[in-house]
Write an enzyme that holds these catalytic residues in place. Sequence first.
Site, PDB file in Angstrom:
ATOM      1  N   LYS A  34      18.169  -1.401 -44.211  1.00 46.87           N
ATOM      2  CA  LYS A  34      17.284  -0.546 -45.273  1.00 46.87           C
ATOM      3  C   LYS A  34      16.377  -1.709 -45.985  1.00 46.87           C
ATOM      4  O   LYS A  34      17.087  -2.260 -46.861  1.00 46.87           O
ATOM      5  CB  LYS A  34      17.868   0.389 -46.033  1.00 46.87           C
ATOM      6  CG  LYS A  34      16.953   1.330 -46.730  1.00 46.87           C
ATOM      7  CD  LYS A  34      17.658   2.315 -47.451  1.00 46.87           C
ATOM      8  CE  LYS A  34      18.168   2.254 -49.095  1.00 46.87           C
ATOM      9  NZ  LYS A  34      17.328   2.012 -49.897  1.00 46.87           N
ATOM     10  N   ASP A  59      12.125   2.070 -47.063  1.00 44.98           N
ATOM     11  CA  ASP A  59      12.472   3.212 -48.169  1.00 44.98           C
ATOM     12  C   ASP A  59      11.403   3.041 -49.187  1.00 44.98           C
ATOM     13  O   ASP A  59      11.887   2.406 -50.398  1.00 44.98           O
ATOM     14  CB  ASP A  59      13.862   3.130 -48.485  1.00 44.98           C
ATOM     15  CG  ASP A  59      14.351   4.193 -49.297  1.00 44.98           C
ATOM     16  OD1 ASP A  59      13.693   5.101 -49.631  1.00 44.98           O
ATOM     17  OD2 ASP A  59      15.341   4.122 -50.348  1.00 44.98           O
ATOM     18  N   LYS A  61       9.451   5.520 -50.372  1.00 45.43           N
ATOM     19  CA  LYS A  61       9.410   6.997 -51.369  1.00 45.43           C
ATOM     20  C   LYS A  61       8.082   7.299 -51.527  1.00 45.43           C
ATOM     21  O   LYS A  61       7.656   7.315 -53.016  1.00 45.43           O
ATOM     22  CB  LYS A  61      10.528   6.972 -52.297  1.00 45.43           C
ATOM     23  CG  LYS A  61      11.928   6.942 -52.104  1.00 45.43           C
ATOM     24  CD  LYS A  61      12.965   6.905 -53.212  1.00 45.43           C
ATOM     25  CE  LYS A  61      14.469   7.139 -52.968  1.00 45.43           C
ATOM     26  NZ  LYS A  61      14.863   5.593 -52.422  1.00 45.43           N
ATOM     27  N   ASP A  64       1.881  10.705 -53.224  1.00 47.42           N
ATOM     28  CA  ASP A  64       0.540  10.755 -53.859  1.00 47.42           C
ATOM     29  C   ASP A  64      -0.323  12.090 -53.005  1.00 47.42           C
ATOM     30  O   ASP A  64       0.447  12.940 -52.384  1.00 47.42           O
ATOM     31  CB  ASP A  64       0.019   9.312 -53.389  1.00 47.42           C
ATOM     32  CG  ASP A  64      -1.326   8.994 -54.311  1.00 47.42           C
ATOM     33  OD1 ASP A  64      -1.856   9.731 -54.486  1.00 47.42           O
ATOM     34  OD2 ASP A  64      -0.912   7.807 -54.864  1.00 47.42           O
ATOM     35  N   THR A 119      18.826  11.355 -57.477  1.00 44.38           N
ATOM     36  CA  THR A 119      20.289  11.833 -57.982  1.00 44.38           C
ATOM     37  C   THR A 119      20.449  11.238 -59.401  1.00 44.38           C
ATOM     38  O   THR A 119      21.244  11.502 -59.952  1.00 44.38           O
ATOM     39  CB  THR A 119      21.292  10.996 -57.161  1.00 44.38           C
ATOM     40  OG1 THR A 119      20.892   9.758 -57.052  1.00 44.38           O
ATOM     41  CG2 THR A 119      21.366  11.752 -55.866  1.00 44.38           C
ATOM     42  N   ARG A 210      25.974  -2.317 -51.903  1.00 46.20           N
ATOM     43  CA  ARG A 210      26.766  -3.326 -52.530  1.00 46.20           C
ATOM     44  C   ARG A 210      28.303  -3.676 -52.043  1.00 46.20           C
ATOM     45  O   ARG A 210      28.603  -4.578 -51.842  1.00 46.20           O
ATOM     46  CB  ARG A 210      26.865  -3.355 -54.062  1.00 46.20           C
ATOM     47  CG  ARG A 210      25.323  -3.509 -54.607  1.00 46.20           C
ATOM     48  CD  ARG A 210      25.168  -2.775 -55.886  1.00 46.20           C
ATOM     49  NE  ARG A 210      25.130  -1.353 -55.706  1.00 46.20           N
ATOM     50  CZ  ARG A 210      24.920  -0.669 -56.845  1.00 46.20           C
ATOM     51  NH1 ARG A 210      24.909  -1.000 -58.153  1.00 46.20           N
ATOM     52  NH2 ARG A 210      24.915   0.643 -56.748  1.00 46.20           N
TER      53      ARG A 210
HETATM   54  O1  C5P Z   1      24.629  -0.567 -53.537  1.00 48.07           O
HETATM   55  P1  C5P Z   1      24.814   0.811 -52.998  1.00 48.07           P
HETATM   56  O2  C5P Z   1      25.581   1.424 -51.862  1.00 48.07           O
HETATM   57  O3  C5P Z   1      24.942   1.688 -54.385  1.00 48.07           O
HETATM   58  O4  C5P Z   1      23.369   1.345 -52.442  1.00 48.07           O
HETATM   59  C1  C5P Z   1      22.731   2.495 -52.017  1.00 48.07           C
HETATM   60  C2  C5P Z   1      21.388   2.546 -51.815  1.00 48.07           C
HETATM   61  O5  C5P Z   1      20.860   3.672 -51.462  1.00 48.07           O
HETATM   62  C3  C5P Z   1      20.285   1.782 -52.576  1.00 48.07           C
HETATM   63  O6  C5P Z   1      19.404   0.977 -51.612  1.00 48.07           O
HETATM   64  C4  C5P Z   1      19.953   3.011 -53.295  1.00 48.07           C
HETATM   65  O7  C5P Z   1      18.303   2.607 -53.708  1.00 48.07           O
HETATM   66  C5  C5P Z   1      19.770   3.879 -52.301  1.00 48.07           C
HETATM   67  N1  C5P Z   1      19.920   5.281 -52.916  1.00 48.07           N
HETATM   68  C6  C5P Z   1      20.726   6.026 -53.571  1.00 48.07           C
HETATM   69  N2  C5P Z   1      20.961   7.179 -54.185  1.00 48.07           N
HETATM   70  C7  C5P Z   1      19.862   7.702 -53.950  1.00 48.07           C
HETATM   71  C8  C5P Z   1      18.929   7.433 -52.959  1.00 48.07           C
HETATM   72  C9  C5P Z   1      18.955   6.170 -52.566  1.00 48.07           C
HETATM   73  O8  C5P Z   1      21.797   5.065 -53.857  1.00 48.07           O
HETATM   74  N3  C5P Z   1      20.079   8.957 -54.108  1.00 48.07           N
END
Ligand code: C5P
Length: 230
Positions: A34, A59, A61, A64, A119, A210
């Site tokens: 991603k 991604d 998002k 517009d 979220t 992460r």
């Molecule tokens: O590091 P982590 O596992 O939290 O990363 C989750 C990924 O999913 C990030 O790229 C974050 O921007 C994305 N994301 C999220 N929650 C959402 C939508 C997207 O954590 N509701």
Amino acid sequence: MSATNRLIVALDTVDTTQARAWAEAVAPHSGLLKVGLEFFLANGVAGYRAIVGAPIFLDLKLHDIPNTVAGGVRAVLPLRPRMLTIHAAGGAAMIQAAHQAASGAGADRPMILAVTVLTSLGQSDLHAAGIAATPAEQVLRLGRLAIESGADGLVCSPMEVAMLRQSLGSSVKLIVPGIRPEGAAAGDQARTMTPAQAVAAGADWIVVGRPITGAPDPAAAAASIAASIQ
Ligand code: C5P
């Protein structure tokens, strides 16, 4: 679909060298990689093309007027992303325009995935925006709208996946971030599920950042998560 390719690894960095290294390490254990707004704005098409090894989930998002979103979708088609995100709140015409623009790539077209309620937003944020529905009601309402307007699937939180799967049926693709393996630090994610829990609840793909990119051995972390959803 093989179990391994249910894993999407989020390469969240602005550093192309770092993103390439992560991609090389985790691609053998991932279905998709991603690339997000931050990386794409910092590094553009050249940075995107440096990420190789697995198909890309772009991604951005998009949100517009329909004509502008359609133009944005067409602009990235040459990059052949496998998935592309838009905001369902852009409305039916915008979602239809994104779907039609993506169809221009024929069989190679990216899946159009809709984000419903971010979220980061709670009940009071919705009220402040004039929305009386609860977050769950609004997620379902926008989710339905997106699918009826041509989206292939939705990005949703672990807490929403079972409800959406039950309400929208088996053909809707559900992509779920907010995943933490057993024992991993939650970080800024408030309500998480393990990879296996999310898949059991109905996720088609899980998005993990992460816990993999911050691990001492990202390849091993990705392999272990992939194995846990086998
Ligand atoms: O590091 P982590 O596992 O939290 O990363 C989750 C990924 O999913 C990030 O790229 C974050 O921007 C994305 N994301 C999220 N929650 C959402 C939508 C997207 O954590 N509701």
